[in-house]
Design an enzyme around this catalytic site. Structure first.
Site, PDB file in Angstrom:
ATOM      1  N   ASP A  79      -4.328   8.865  -3.844  1.00 42.41           N
ATOM      2  CA  ASP A  79      -3.518   8.848  -2.626  1.00 42.41           C
ATOM      3  C   ASP A  79      -2.044   8.770  -3.004  1.00 42.41           C
ATOM      4  OD1 ASP A  79      -3.887   8.314   0.548  1.00 42.41           O
ATOM      5  OD2 ASP A  79      -2.122   7.256  -0.215  1.00 42.41           O
ATOM      6  N   GLU A  81       2.062   8.700  -2.555  1.00 41.24           N
ATOM      7  CA  GLU A  81       3.170   8.424  -1.649  1.00 41.24           C
ATOM      8  C   GLU A  81       4.332   9.278  -2.121  1.00 41.24           C
ATOM      9  OE1 GLU A  81       2.711   6.781   1.077  1.00 41.24           O
ATOM     10  OE2 GLU A  81       0.700   6.186   0.434  1.00 41.24           O
ATOM     11  N   ASP A 178      -2.658  15.841  -0.085  1.00 38.37           N
ATOM     12  CA  ASP A 178      -2.306  15.432  -1.447  1.00 38.37           C
ATOM     13  C   ASP A 178      -2.462  16.562  -2.460  1.00 38.37           C
ATOM     14  OD1 ASP A 178      -2.246  12.124  -1.340  1.00 38.37           O
ATOM     15  OD2 ASP A 178      -3.641  13.017   0.088  1.00 38.37           O
ATOM     16  N   HIS A 236      -0.108   2.707   3.865  1.00 38.05           N
ATOM     17  CA  HIS A 236       0.842   3.598   3.197  1.00 38.05           C
ATOM     18  C   HIS A 236       1.315   3.081   1.837  1.00 38.05           C
ATOM     19  CE1 HIS A 236       0.846   6.117   6.705  1.00 38.05           C
ATOM     20  NE2 HIS A 236       1.243   5.117   7.467  1.00 38.05           N
ATOM     21  N   ASP A 241      -4.248   2.154  -0.285  1.00 39.30           N
ATOM     22  CA  ASP A 241      -4.990   3.205   0.411  1.00 39.30           C
ATOM     23  C   ASP A 241      -6.184   3.658  -0.431  1.00 39.30           C
ATOM     24  OD1 ASP A 241      -3.310   3.074   2.555  1.00 39.30           O
ATOM     25  OD2 ASP A 241      -2.274   4.959   2.165  1.00 39.30           O
TER      26      ASP A 241
END
Length: 266
Positions: A79, A81, A178, A236, A241
């Site tokens: 995941d 960011e 992603d 987030h 996550d």
């Protein structure tokens, strides 16, 4: 063998009362019989547990029989960011790169890769980005570039045995963004190749909708709510996550769901 638990174990392995698949039952017999026949009675339970573990039975036999086997040896939960603002900045750049290695047999986390990444096009994080992700400027300043992080990912994959052709693994993400948009888009911008193992994945939202019959509009929050799970950590946060994704996968697996690739081949 006079020990009652030993007799019970022999009976269990002879009758297959645990309803193991035949290959697992055979391996369990091979692991346990030498101990029983040798008359190892003292500390029987712990010794058998260690012996089973050495044969690949890390989880208890009851837990192993509680959900069907998956198609993959390992799930690689990911995941990202990325840099962001309102209105959105372009190009976006990955600033957190976490991966959890989830054992496909036990659905437990075996290893973690986690690095922050220094953005180069927009090196200064926006207040909106920090508020959303919890990532502050000091967490990305001086960190490796995306190219360097990708090299370390490859080293980690090799160390974990994930590059072995006989080992089946696949990435899992909460959505297609992603690996369909973010990583290939940034790699194209920087002129970097995308490793083949990033080109197929499982979209957890699709898997959840197949299993539960409803689409999770709010992503992880809806999936946790639908499965009566407590949300882990901070929304987030990439690594948090990933932990939520892993927890949701484990819960669905225990309900009998078999995960399949959802992405189309590149």
């Amino acid at each position: 063998v006079s020990d009652a638990s030993g007799c019970s174990m022999i009976a269990l392995l002879h009758t297959g009362a645990a309803k193991f698949p035949q290959n697992l039952l055979s391996r369990a017999r091979q692991a346990v019989y030498p101990l029983l026949l040798a008359g190892v009675l003292k500390g029987y339970s712990s010794i058998v547990s260690r012996k089973l573990a050495s044969h690949g039975f890390g989880a208890s036999m009851a837990a192993m029989s509680s959900f069907p086997p998956q198609r993959y040896h390992y799930f690689l939960v990911l995941d990202f960011e990325a840099t962001c603002d309102k209105p959105q900045i372009h190009p976006q750049e990955i600033i957190e790169f976490p991966i959890l290695k989830l054992n496909g047999r036990t659905m437990e986390i075996e290893s973690t890769f986690h690095m922050y990444v220094q953005p180069v096009v927009h090196p200064q994080l926006t207040p909106f980005c920090t508020e959303l992700t919890g990532i502050i400027q000091g967490m990305v300043d001086g960190q490796p570039s995306l190219q360097q992080v990708l090299e370390r990912v490859d080293e980690w994959m090799a160390k974990e045995g994930l590059l072995d052709p006989s080992v089946k693994s696949i990435f899992v993400t909460c959505g297609d963004w992603d690996l369909k948009v973010m990583l290939p888009g940034q790699c194209q911008y920087l002129g970097l190749p995308v490793a083949d193992y990033f080109k197929q994945w499982i979209n957890l939202k699709k898997a959840y909708s197949f299993a539960m019959g409803s689409w999770p509009k709010n992503g992880l929050l809806d999936m946790n709510k639908g499965l009566n799970l407590q949300h882990i950590g901070r929304p987030h946060s990439g690594i948090d996550d990933c932990k939520n994704i892993a927890n949701i996968m484990k819960t669905l697996a225990h309900r009998g769901f078999i995960f399949k690739q959802t992405s189309k081949p590149f």
